[in-house]
Scaffold this motif. Structure first.
Motif, PDB file in Angstrom:
ATOM      1  N   PHE A 233       0.751  -1.269  -0.273  1.00 15.52           N
ATOM      2  CA  PHE A 233       0.079  -0.083  -0.066  1.00 15.52           C
ATOM      3  C   PHE A 233       0.935   1.408  -0.091  1.00 15.52           C
ATOM      4  CE2 PHE A 233      -4.055  -1.986   2.193  1.00 15.52           C
ATOM      5  CZ  PHE A 233      -4.409  -2.448   1.001  1.00 15.52           C
ATOM      6  N   GLU A 234       2.277   1.111   0.183  1.00 11.45           N
ATOM      7  CA  GLU A 234       3.040   2.328  -0.040  1.00 11.45           C
ATOM      8  C   GLU A 234       3.179   2.827  -1.420  1.00 11.45           C
ATOM      9  OE1 GLU A 234       7.404   3.560   1.911  1.00 11.45           O
ATOM     10  OE2 GLU A 234       7.066   1.574   0.652  1.00 11.45           O
ATOM     11  N   SER A 235       2.793   4.048  -1.356  1.00  9.21           N
ATOM     12  CA  SER A 235       2.921   4.824  -2.652  1.00  9.21           C
ATOM     13  C   SER A 235       2.546   4.090  -4.008  1.00  9.21           C
ATOM     14  CB  SER A 235       4.600   5.173  -2.939  1.00  9.21           C
ATOM     15  OG  SER A 235       5.075   5.966  -1.665  1.00  9.21           O
ATOM     16  N   ALA A 246      -4.914  -3.211  -5.159  1.00 10.28           N
ATOM     17  CA  ALA A 246      -5.896  -3.928  -5.439  1.00 10.28           C
ATOM     18  C   ALA A 246      -6.149  -5.302  -5.076  1.00 10.28           C
ATOM     19  CB  ALA A 246      -6.560  -3.255  -6.806  1.00 10.28           C
ATOM     20  N   MET A 247      -5.178  -6.041  -5.693  1.00  8.06           N
ATOM     21  CA  MET A 247      -5.261  -7.385  -5.165  1.00  8.06           C
ATOM     22  C   MET A 247      -5.263  -7.898  -3.746  1.00  8.06           C
ATOM     23  SD  MET A 247      -2.784  -8.892  -8.150  1.00  8.06           S
ATOM     24  CE  MET A 247      -3.066 -10.702  -7.684  1.00  8.06           C
ATOM     25  N   VAL A 248      -4.395  -6.970  -2.896  1.00  6.09           N
ATOM     26  CA  VAL A 248      -4.642  -7.122  -1.467  1.00  6.09           C
ATOM     27  C   VAL A 248      -6.014  -6.791  -0.809  1.00  6.09           C
ATOM     28  CG1 VAL A 248      -3.697  -6.111   0.765  1.00  6.09           C
ATOM     29  CG2 VAL A 248      -2.045  -6.700  -0.940  1.00  6.09           C
ATOM     30  N   LEU A 249      -6.739  -5.827  -1.570  1.00  6.50           N
ATOM     31  CA  LEU A 249      -8.118  -5.485  -0.991  1.00  6.50           C
ATOM     32  C   LEU A 249      -9.099  -6.711  -1.326  1.00  6.50           C
ATOM     33  CD1 LEU A 249      -8.454  -1.805  -2.357  1.00  6.50           C
ATOM     34  CD2 LEU A 249      -8.071  -2.891   0.095  1.00  6.50           C
ATOM     35  N   HIS A 250      -8.977  -7.324  -2.369  1.00  7.78           N
ATOM     36  CA  HIS A 250      -9.679  -8.529  -2.658  1.00  7.78           C
ATOM     37  C   HIS A 250      -9.317  -9.727  -1.864  1.00  7.78           C
ATOM     38  CE1 HIS A 250     -11.736  -6.795  -6.068  1.00  7.78           C
ATOM     39  NE2 HIS A 250     -10.348  -6.651  -6.936  1.00  7.78           N
ATOM     40  N   ASN A 374      -9.574  -0.189  -8.164  1.00  2.00           N
ATOM     41  CA  ASN A 374     -10.246   0.634  -7.646  1.00  2.00           C
ATOM     42  C   ASN A 374      -9.420   1.698  -6.930  1.00  2.00           C
ATOM     43  OD1 ASN A 374     -12.037   2.159  -5.964  1.00  2.00           O
ATOM     44  ND2 ASN A 374     -13.260   0.464  -5.314  1.00  2.00           N
ATOM     45  N   LEU A 375      -9.209   2.715  -7.943  1.00  2.00           N
ATOM     46  CA  LEU A 375      -8.085   3.862  -7.403  1.00  2.00           C
ATOM     47  C   LEU A 375      -8.502   4.486  -6.012  1.00  2.00           C
ATOM     48  CD1 LEU A 375      -7.022   5.148 -10.808  1.00  2.00           C
ATOM     49  CD2 LEU A 375      -5.944   3.446  -9.402  1.00  2.00           C
ATOM     50  N   ALA A 376      -9.719   4.746  -5.786  1.00  2.00           N
ATOM     51  CA  ALA A 376     -10.303   5.349  -4.666  1.00  2.00           C
ATOM     52  C   ALA A 376      -9.763   4.471  -3.596  1.00  2.00           C
ATOM     53  CB  ALA A 376     -11.649   5.811  -4.883  1.00  2.00           C
ATOM     54  N   ALA A 377     -10.325   3.242  -3.654  1.00  2.00           N
ATOM     55  CA  ALA A 377      -9.992   2.535  -2.530  1.00  2.00           C
ATOM     56  C   ALA A 377      -8.673   2.258  -2.210  1.00  2.00           C
ATOM     57  CB  ALA A 377     -10.660   1.035  -2.531  1.00  2.00           C
ATOM     58  N   VAL A 378      -7.907   1.995  -3.303  1.00  2.00           N
ATOM     59  CA  VAL A 378      -6.201   2.088  -3.086  1.00  2.00           C
ATOM     60  C   VAL A 378      -5.646   3.194  -2.649  1.00  2.00           C
ATOM     61  CG1 VAL A 378      -4.110   1.649  -4.627  1.00  2.00           C
ATOM     62  CG2 VAL A 378      -6.205   0.208  -4.962  1.00  2.00           C
ATOM     63  N   LEU A 591     -15.130   2.748   3.467  1.00  3.24           N
ATOM     64  CA  LEU A 591     -13.598   2.751   4.006  1.00  3.24           C
ATOM     65  C   LEU A 591     -13.559   2.887   5.527  1.00  3.24           C
ATOM     66  CD1 LEU A 591     -10.581   3.429   3.618  1.00  3.24           C
ATOM     67  CD2 LEU A 591     -11.025   5.868   3.798  1.00  3.24           C
ATOM     68  N   LYS A 592     -14.710   3.407   6.062  1.00  2.00           N
ATOM     69  CA  LYS A 592     -14.630   3.466   7.672  1.00  2.00           C
ATOM     70  C   LYS A 592     -14.914   2.218   8.016  1.00  2.00           C
ATOM     71  CE  LYS A 592     -17.653   5.495  11.416  1.00  2.00           C
ATOM     72  NZ  LYS A 592     -18.595   6.535  11.677  1.00  2.00           N
ATOM     73  N   TRP A 593     -16.003   1.264   7.365  1.00  2.00           N
ATOM     74  CA  TRP A 593     -16.074   0.060   7.842  1.00  2.00           C
ATOM     75  C   TRP A 593     -15.009  -0.917   7.527  1.00  2.00           C
ATOM     76  CZ3 TRP A 593     -16.300  -4.451   3.797  1.00  2.00           C
ATOM     77  CH2 TRP A 593     -16.451  -5.334   4.617  1.00  2.00           C
ATOM     78  N   ARG A 594     -14.166  -0.796   6.757  1.00  2.00           N
ATOM     79  CA  ARG A 594     -12.747  -1.390   6.576  1.00  2.00           C
ATOM     80  C   ARG A 594     -11.917  -1.294   7.525  1.00  2.00           C
ATOM     81  NH1 ARG A 594     -11.884  -4.243   1.714  1.00  2.00           N
ATOM     82  NH2 ARG A 594     -13.392  -3.617   0.101  1.00  2.00           N
TER      83      ARG A 594
END
Length: 743
Positions: A233-235, A246-250, A374-378, A591-594
């Motif tokens: 998630f860094e930079s 994004a793969m980490v989020l999945h 999903n750029l916003a989530a990333v 995001l708050k839920w995550r």
């Protein structure tokens, strides 16, 4: 044989072994370079500086690398010099060693970041003891020379580490995600066992050992995911990095679906003829685990993964497989709001496994370059889900309480080292007391369970390492040959330190003994194997005995961990059931839920690990294990129930009737909070898969349960049942917590 070869390659190419290779190359370049330029004595002293500086050099984010590495030479060089100056003064040297040990182990208060610093500072003291003392008239000059070479090696390694770590960062991102995917696949296979044959043995295992293993594996995975987050998630400022993030989020979503996929399994087993369908679900989970493994291997070897099989059609066509006689003779086939039809349960289970299938498809699409992240989530995850890299003074203020585990561990370690020093002075081979100290440092851990594990592995590894070191030295190797041996040993010792400590113990023994042989400038190859063995046994015995001195039993930590779990469950329930998400036009509620979900997993991970460690403690000081295990299981079940609700709300956002959802969501959120906070009580609660009627409220669901399909908009009965089960689980969690807190 092919599977064994693949498993070996996964280890050899892993991020932790890659880190070990980088460390070893740095050791080789600096020690050999200084030795060739300034002489073998200077090279050996510089090599000591490298060895002492290595422990904090772990795969991690680029930012903060220098701040993680520089404390060791800043604090270690003065310690090394002080020991050199006090070689001929046993009393003053003993005071310095004990005081230095106490100060070094205080770094444990900074957790995972502080522990390597503590070990490195102890290495500075111990390896300084390995340097032969000089005559009194030459002591200051000799100490300045050897300390200067030591500092040169340490500072050169800090510079090397920062440069190489930045260069390896893209590879670390891939390899850490690969390691997480492999762990996720292993967890999926373990989860599949819950769908195995319905034998008494399987049911016994599912209710006991299997659940404990699942909880432990979930805790390990949560810790691994956080390490991966910190790097990936860094930079995320390029498309390949964004895809990895994004793969980490999945992966996080897959973990949630895996927890939820076994919901209603016990209820389904109450009906006749369920074996066939459960076996099919078991096989489907195994296939999905295999697809996850294949993706990880493709990324590991730098290949573009082939398209995976899509099992969505098979899962949607999965039906209740039972003959007519069994269907009509089933006494449990009555369909009510509290007793769902077998068809509904099968569809629900299949749908959750289908969610796993969909996440696997998305992972492959991203890995193949076909999916869009999903750029916003990333971008949000970049800022909010990574561990801080700056050093904080706050842990220092928490030390000065007699109950603080880090303070007690520092006192315990100082007493153990002081005892070892006195014993070493009395031994006929007292010139090698540093080996006893080294054993204590690597064996004595913050908990009895970790100490016992390290004790056994250390003794076995040392014996084997002594034999190998003796064999190497008997060949009379030259300086460069010894440096090469040390390079290999350093690679294994550092790379496998947190994975396979037995191999680390073997490699570290070879490293320490050959390093001591080099620094002593001795040409003798007759190595005192007996002395090293006895030193190891003495050090391991002292570490074991002092693990009972000022112990921080897990029982004393459990109450705070339980309160943290309860609080995080309250926060997670409120965010998961928040009505704002129904009308949101951005990802802020998600995001708050995550964030709340992450805290819930982190708190449960800490509790599970503490419970595991307590099993090795004396029975008299163990916490009550049954309510502790029940609390863990119920908390994970509630996370699963709320995840099922949250997934439904996210997937159907914008198409769900907000006015109909407002009352059940609000009421469930309030009741869960009240129950967890002890403001409401439900008596005679039972397992959430067979929910009993709440005393203070009527059932939330009314009428027969309906099977939710993709085209079905009437999801209220199904949603209300999930909410009701979450409410009942909240009551169970409160009951378990009260037992643990003595209420």
């Amino acid at each position: 044989m092919q599977q064994h070869a693949l498993a070996l390659l996964r280890v050899l190419l892993s991020y932790y072994m890659t880190n070990g290779y980088a460390v070893a190359v740095g050791y080789l370049l600096i020690s050999a370079g200084v030795g060739l330029a300034l002489g073998t004595t200077a090279g050996a002293a510089a090599a000591l500086g490298v060895v002492v500086t290595i422990p904090p050099d772990m795969a991690g984010p680029r930012k903060g690398k220098f701040r993680q590495m520089i404390p060791t030479p800043i604090l270690g060089v003065p310690l090394f010099f002080a020991v050199q100056m006090l070689h001929s003064s046993p009393l003053e040297l003993g005071i310095l060693i004990v005081a230095g040990t106490f100060v070094a182990f205080l770094a444990m208060a900074w957790g995972k970041r502080g522990a390597p610093i503590a070990i490195a500072l102890m290495f500075a003291i111990i390896f300084s003891l390995a340097v032969p003392p000089q005559e009194e008239v030459k002591r200051l000059t000799a100490a300045l020379h050897v300390t200067g070479y030591f500092a040169l090696g340490a500072l050169l390694y800090v510079l090397y580490s920062c440069i190489v770590h930045r260069w390896l960062n893209p590879r670390y991102r891939v390899l850490m995600l690969v390691d997480t995917l492999l762990s996720l696949a292993d967890l999926m296979r373990l989860q599949a066992r819950q769908f195995g044959e319905d034998s008494p043995e399987m049911r016994s295992e599912a209710s006991g050992g299997l659940i404990s293993r699942l909880l432990a594996r979930q805790a390990a995975l949560a810790d691994q995911i956080q390490s991966t987050r910190d790097v990936v998630f860094e930079s995320p400022d390029s498309l390949p990095r964004q895809r990895l993030a994004a793969m980490v989020l999945h992966v996080l979503d897959m973990r949630d679906h895996m927890i939820a996929c076994a919901l209603d399994l016990d209820t389904l087993r109450q009906h006749a003829g369920h074996n066939t369908v459960l076996v099919q679900m078991h096989d489907m989970l195994i296939l999905l685990a295999r697809e996850t493994d294949n993706l990880a291997d493709a990324m590991l070897f730098g290949r573009k993964p082939e398209r995976p099989m899509d099992y969505r059609a098979q899962l949607e066509n999965l039906r209740w497989a039972v003959d007519d006689d069994a269907m009509h003779s089933d006494p449990n086939r009555l369909v009510t709001s509290r007793n769902p039809s077998p068809d509904a349960l099968v569809h629900s289970l299949a749908d959750r496994i289908a969610n796993l299938n969909d996440e696997v498809q998305r992972l492959y699409a991203l890995a193949r370059g076909e999916g869009k992240p999903n750029l916003a989530a990333v971008r949000a995850s970049w800022h909010l889900f990574v561990s801080p890299v700056a050093w904080s003074i706050k842990p220092f203020y928490t030390l000065w309480s007699w109950g603080a585990p880090a303070l007690r561990h520092a006192v315990r370690a100082a007493l153990a080292i002081g005892t070892a020093y006195v014993i070493a002075l009395l031994l006929p081979w007292g010139t090698h007391e540093y080996w006893i100290f080294l054993t204590i440092v690597v064996v004595l851990r913050g908990s009895l369970a970790q100490t016992l594990e390290r004790r056994n592995l250390r003794v076995g590894g040392t014996l084997l390492g002594c034999l190998l070191a003796l064999s190497i030295l008997s060949l009379h190797p030259g300086y460069l040959a010894m440096i090469l041996c040390l390079t290999v040993a350093q690679s294994v010792a550092h790379g496998l330190a947190l994975r396979k400590y037995l191999y680390t113990a073997v490699a570290a023994t070879i490293l320490g003994l050959i390093q001591a042989h080099m620094i002593s400038a001795s040409s003798s190859t007759v190595f005192a194997l007996f002395e090293r063995t006895v030193d190891t046994l003495i050090g391991a015995g002292i570490a074991w005995l002092f693990s009972y001195v000022l112990p921080s039993w897990e029982r004393s930590q459990i109450p705070n961990l339980v309160r943290r779990v309860v609080k995080s469950q309250v926060d997670h329930a409120r965010t998961a059931l928040d009505l704002v998400q129904l009308d949101a036009v951005d990802n802020a509620p998600e995001l708050k839920w995550r964030l709340a979900r992450k805290d819930a997993y982190d708190s449960l991970t800490a509790l599970v690990l503490a419970a595991e460690r307590s099993l090795k403690e004396p029975r008299a000081v163990r916490p009550p294990l049954q309510p502790l295990e029940m609390l863990q299981a119920h908390a994970y079940q509630m996370l699963a129930q709320l995840t099922a609700v949250k997934t439904l709300l996210l997937l159907r956002r914008g198409s769900l009737p907000g006015e109909r959802l407002e009352q059940p969501l609000t009421r469930a959120s309030e009741r869960i909070a009240n129950l967890l906070n002890g403001k409401e009580v439900i008596v005679d609660t039972v397992n959430a898969d067979e929910p009993a009627e709440p005393v203070r409220e009527p059932t939330l669901a009314a009428g027969p349960e309906h099977v939710p399909q993709a085209w079905d908009t009437n999801l209220m009965p199904w949603l209300e049942r999930r909410l009701e089960q979450a409410v009942l689980l909240a009551a169970q969690i409160r009951k378990d917590a009260d037992q643990l807190l003595g209420r």
